[in-house]
Design an enzyme around this catalytic site. Structure first.
Site, PDB file in Angstrom:
ATOM      1  N   LYS A  80     -14.135  17.287 -20.645  1.00 21.11           N
ATOM      2  CA  LYS A  80     -13.654  18.581 -21.142  1.00 21.11           C
ATOM      3  C   LYS A  80     -14.814  19.363 -21.755  1.00 21.11           C
ATOM      4  CE  LYS A  80      -9.916  20.445 -24.079  1.00 21.11           C
ATOM      5  NZ  LYS A  80      -8.832  20.095 -25.031  1.00 21.11           N
ATOM      6  N   SER A 155      -4.401  22.117 -23.897  1.00 24.85           N
ATOM      7  CA  SER A 155      -5.621  22.795 -23.505  1.00 24.85           C
ATOM      8  C   SER A 155      -6.516  22.003 -22.552  1.00 24.85           C
ATOM      9  CB  SER A 155      -6.426  23.134 -24.752  1.00 24.85           C
ATOM     10  OG  SER A 155      -6.837  21.931 -25.406  1.00 24.85           O
ATOM     11  N   SER A 179      -2.652  18.380 -26.456  1.00 24.25           N
ATOM     12  CA  SER A 179      -3.526  18.938 -25.420  1.00 24.25           C
ATOM     13  C   SER A 179      -4.003  17.948 -24.354  1.00 24.25           C
ATOM     14  CB  SER A 179      -4.755  19.601 -26.058  1.00 24.25           C
ATOM     15  OG  SER A 179      -4.412  20.856 -26.580  1.00 24.25           O
TER      16      SER A 179
END
Lengths: 493, 505
Positions: A80, A155, A179
């Protein structure tokens, strides 16, 4: 699509160890897959072909020389873009950090490197991890590989989409209010948020320090556990990191036995407001667990209903402080205010923050600044912390009765892009099931259990266990994984 | 802003109408090898931005780790100030934007300080001589990190306003600080400036004795802020306070208090109101000027630092640290007075002159207490007064004073020559021995040289010589004086007398 990208991490590791394939082949296959489908998904903000191939070649050479290498050495991973990497930019999905290359690796990245995992690239996310849909990325949304008109969740939507679409067998995400788990559910992949303090946060761009946690995403429970094992464990650079042995999550993921276990359905996380197809898939999964020998009961966690309210005070408060450092003085975007001939430092800070942050980030900074203000602190931040304590007590009471809690991961399946953009509150409600684990610091894993019969999209079931009992959720999830028909994405659609 | 027309009321007049309400905040930079929350070095004077890392630069993702040595120092300071030590306390974030603050929040402590509710008994020298003991209550001592340093280039004043550009040095960012905050100090108005100075001076002595900081005001490793407001006499009405910063010496602490009392009185007399603001002290003329305006609306949005675990020092550790404390200053004073056989007045004079440590060190170097006191409170105090400096800042060490007294005791110089040796050492001419030899100050006791000089004196004063021959021994003084004059005071007077009487018997 190459066959190599169809394989999971455990299988790849086995073939690499047996000399059937090389890491160079495996890594190149995934890079090709990214080249093939990512223009439609936008899961990656940066592809680190050169460094990934270099790592792969290095691991191959070490194996060829007979060196004893770690289990996952040579298995590629996506990271990420909130997690610092010295050889690839780290943008946090924000214009504020466009092009910023960190001078240091996050501890989890250092551990990936030490374990020999080629880093394929940096995955897309809601700006500074603030969002549940990836629509808040400053670089454009990631799309759900099950239906590219839909969001992948967020996210960590980029990491979820990359794993679901076979661009990567493994990915790291971060989970502040769901997330990792929610995009896992939306895209049909396994997503695990470890116990708070179980994985180092050092070098992970902070959103809400008391809630953030790094965790693995994969297409199987065992694969997630293998990656968990690589990144977890005490880090002296993170004062909130737990100095205790990591639970044997890999053994638990291999065991998968629920006979004699007591599993509690959280009464407050289901029923009204939950999409019928989600509820049906969840009920079916619970039925399977009961048939496999688990004792299933219902437990009450009355304070969970206040979870979202407390979360939307604690999280923005910490955000408002954590994001204050983005002031254009030392790194990141610097903008001079227009029409001001000789701007002061304060004016440059202000103009840069105005230009560099998106609306959702600004919304949370304003909320948090307000919540911490003198005169409001007790009513807002203070009360929210009390709710946190109550939620922790609900968990403690529940774990007196049962070994593991279970709920749907999210109330709905993936929605269409733009569907909830004008209604932030509706989007916040998507995190109702995942937030309590962050507020209490307990581990939670989302397992895909099939497709909703109403939308045909993936549904996730979440398991929760007491702090430090991460192995328990892997064990239960592995058991259910064998019983349900995991959704398999044949091709991006 | 201060205007040119602002009237400063003379101190003595101001305190006839107003009572000062005073509090002090002292920041102590700890002498730990590394910073408060990272492993960077803390050496003073390094090249800008060479002692920095992701943590103290506030880079994205960096996290703090508490320096255990700094916690230890904080606890020892707290114990030395008779504070309670928290069993459990947290750091807090103080949020505000400033370019030299890397995270735009300062990691500090807010409502849970590591040490609280203590006191320091200070000896305040009185104008009429002697001292008075004043108990200054300590509200709290807490841990925090320092900010970076801004250097404003181009402006006239070195301040941010009017500067062409500013340079930032983050070497100082993250250096551990202990902030010590007093409660309101209640003393007679005329004593306030001296109390402020004595508190900071004696706090510095304590910090130095604890060996937790260099505590150099001139280098900023000890910084004192003076909070002051005036209350009309016997009114019970509290005034608005100013916070004076940039006070860089003990003497300046006293001057800043005096100046602010006069300034506040001037504003209040004219019917004006005091702005709540920070003031900058100016060493050159002893005045203050307006800094940043502060108000109660300043909202730092404190909240507990989520990146750090609470600090929970065990009682065993605290007791162990209590065992490492130096002797408390008041006990030490009692002990030394007894050892030195000083009267109460001797002792008060010594403490009042700021000479206690100097006398102690001189005694330790082998001088009698009486002789040590004589030099520090006599010749050297006079010099310090002339130079407008503190005794401790004179360029002479207690060891050198002891060496000079040693020369006297050995008969190599007399008292009068000794004063010239002091002069030479203070002028940087070298050690006492070097000064004696370069200035040729040694007493002459060689019979050959003295005998010749005595013969010349007898020859030049036949009348006096005759009187002595006739038995008027007291007349010898005139001949001794003549010899001393010829030998520029360097003759051994006792031996000269013996020679005169021998030659004229």
């Amino acid at each position: 699509m190459s066959d190599l990208t169809r394989l999971g991490a455990a299988e790849l590791a086995e073939k690499l160890a047996g000399g059937e394939v090389t890491s160079v082949d495996v890594t190149r296959a995934h890079l090709e897959r990214i080249g093939e489908v990512d223009s439609r998904l936008h899961a990656f903000l940066h592809v680190g072909e050169e460094s990934a191939m270099a790592t792969a070649a290095d691991v191959d050479a070490r194996r060829a020389a007979g060196e004893d290498v770690p289990t996952l050495a040579g298995v590629p991973v996506a990271v990420k873009d909130l997690i610092n990497t010295t050889d690839q930019p780290t943008t946090a999905g924000s214009r504020m950090l466009e092009g910023w290359v960190p001078p240091y690796d996050a501890t989890v990245v250092a551990r990936l490197r030490a374990a020999g995992l080629p880093i394929l690239g940096k995955t897309n996310l809601d700006e500074f991890a603030m969002g549940s849909s990836n629509e808040h990325s400053a670089y454009g949304p990631t799309r759900n590989p099950w239906d590219t008109d839909r969001i992948p969740g967020g996210s960590s939507g980029g990491s979820a989409a990359a794993v679901a679409s076979h661009e990567a067998p493994l990915a790291l995400g971060t989970d502040t209010g769901g997330s990792i788990r929610q995009p896992g559910a939306m895209t049909g992949v396994v997503g695990m948020k470890p116990t708070y303090g179980g994985v180092s946060r050092y070098g992970v761009v902070a959103m809400a320090s008391s809630l953030d946690q790094v965790g693995p995403m994969a297409r199987s429970v065992l694969d997630a556990a293998l990656l968990h094992e690589v990144v977890a464990g005490h880090d002296p650079l993170d004062s909130t990191s737990i100095d205790a042995p990591v639970p044997d999550v890999v053994a638990a993921a291999r065991r998968g036995d629920v006979s004699g276990l007591k599993i509690g359905i959280v009464r407050e996380l289901g029923g009204e407001g939950f999409q019928p197809g989600v509820q049906a898939a969840f009920d079916g999964a619970v039925e399977q667990l009961a048939q496999a020998g688990a004792e299933v009961v219902e437990v009450a966690c009355p304070s969970f209903r206040h979870g979202i309210a407390a979360y939307y005070l604690v999280m923005p408060s910490e955000v408002s402080s954590n994001l204050a450092r983005f002031d254009a003085m030392r790194y990141g975007l610097r903008v001079s205010p227009e029409g001001v001939p000789d701007p002061s430092a304060e004016q440059v800070m202000s103009a840069s923050r105005d230009a560099g942050f998106g609306d959702e980030v600004k919304r949370r900074i304003v909320l948090g600044t307000y919540a911490l203000s003198s005169g409001y602190y007790d009513a807002y931040y203070g009360s929210a912390q009390k709710v946190r304590t109550l939620i922790a007590r609900d968990f403690a009471a529940a774990f007196e009765q049962v070994d593991v809690l279970v709920s749907p991961t999210a109330p709905t399946t993936a929605w269409r892009l733009g569907e909830k953009s004008d209604d932030p509150l509706a989007m916040y409600l998507e995190d109702v099931c995942t937030i309590p684990a962050n507020l209490a610091g307990v581990p939670g894993l989302s397992l895909p259990v099939g497709l909703a019969d109403d939308t045909g999209l993936p549904v996730g079931v979440q398991f929760l266990a007491p702090a430090l009992a991460d192995d328990r959720v892997y064990n239960v999830a592995a058991a259910l994984e064998r019983l349900v028909a995991a959704p398999v994405l044949e091709e991006v659609r | 802003m201060t205007t040119a027309t602002q009237k400063i009321v003379p101190f003595d007049e101001a305190i006839t109408r107003y009572d000062p309400v005073m509090g002090l905040e002292v920041h102590v930079e700890l002498n730990t090898a590394t910073k408060m929350f990272c492993g960077c070095a803390t050496a003073f004077g390094a090249e800008p931005n060479t002692q920095v890392c992701p943590v103290c630069l506030g880079l994205p993702g960096a996290l703090p780790v508490v320096n255990a040595k700094a916690v230890e120092s904080a606890i020892r300071i707290g114990l030395a100030l008779s504070c309670d030590i928290a069993e459990w306390c947290r750091f807090a974030r103080k949020n505000y934007f400033y370019p030299d603050m890397p995270k735009n929040f300062q990691t500090s402590q807010y409502d849970e300080p590591i040490a609280f509710d203590g006191y320091l008994d200070v000896e305040v020298p009185l104008e009429e001589g002697g001292t008075r003991t004043v108990r200054v209550e300590i509200e709290r001592a807490h841990m925090e990190e320092d900010t970076g340093k801004s250097l404003h280039v181009g402006g006239a004043t070195g301040r941010i306003h009017g500067a062409d550009h500013s340079l930032l040095d983050y070497n100082r960012a993250g250096i551990p600080l202990i902030e010590i905050v007093t409660r309101t100090i209640h003393v007679p108005a005329e004593l306030a400036p001296a109390v402020a100075r004595a508190f900071v001076t004696q706090l510095r002595d304590l910090i130095v004795a604890l060996d937790v900081s260099d505590a150099r005001m001139d280098q900023g490793s000890l910084r004192a802020d003076v909070n002051l407001s005036l209350s009309p006499k016997d009114s019970g009405v509290l005034g608005t306070r100013s916070e004076t910063k940039n006070v860089n010496s003990f003497r300046s602490v006293e001057r800043a208090v005096r100046y602010e009392i006069g300034r506040h009185a001037g504003v209040l007399d004219a019917g004006g109101s005091i702005l709540q603001e920070t003031r900058h002290f100016h060493e050159a003329n002893g005045s203050t000027s307006a800094g940043r305006e502060k108000s109660d609306a300043d909202d730092y949005r404190y909240f507990p630092e989520p990146d750090l675990a609470p600090v929970a020092p065990s009682r065993e550790w605290v007791e162990e640290l209590r065992g490492t404390l130096p002797e408390p200053p008041s006990e030490r004073r009692r002990r030394l007075q007894a050892e030195w056989e000083f009267s109460d007045l001797d002792m008060r004079d010594t403490v009042g002159a700021g000479a206690l440590d100097l006398v102690a060190a001189t005694v330790a170097a082998g001088t009698t207490p009486a002789a040590a006191k004589k030099w520090w409170l006599g010749e050297l105090a006079r010099r310090a007064n002339e130079d407008g400096t503190d005794l401790a800042d004179l360029p002479i060490t207690p060891e050198q004073v002891a060496a000079i007294q040693g020369l006297i005791d050995a008969g190599r110089v007399n008292d009068k020559l000794a004063r010239q040796v002091f002069e030479g050492v203070l002028a940087g001419e070298g050690t006492p021995d070097e000064v004696v030899s370069t200035r040729g100050l040694e007493v002459v006791s060689d019979d050959g040289a003295l005998g010749d000089a005595v013969d010349r004196a007898i020859e030049a004063n036949p009348d006096v010589a005759q009187k002595i021959r006739d038995g008027k021994v007291q007349a010898a003084g005139a001949l001794i004086g003549a010899v001393m004059k010829e030998m520029r005071g360097q003759a051994d007077a006792g031996r000269v007398r013996e020679l005169v009487l021998e030659k004229l018997s």
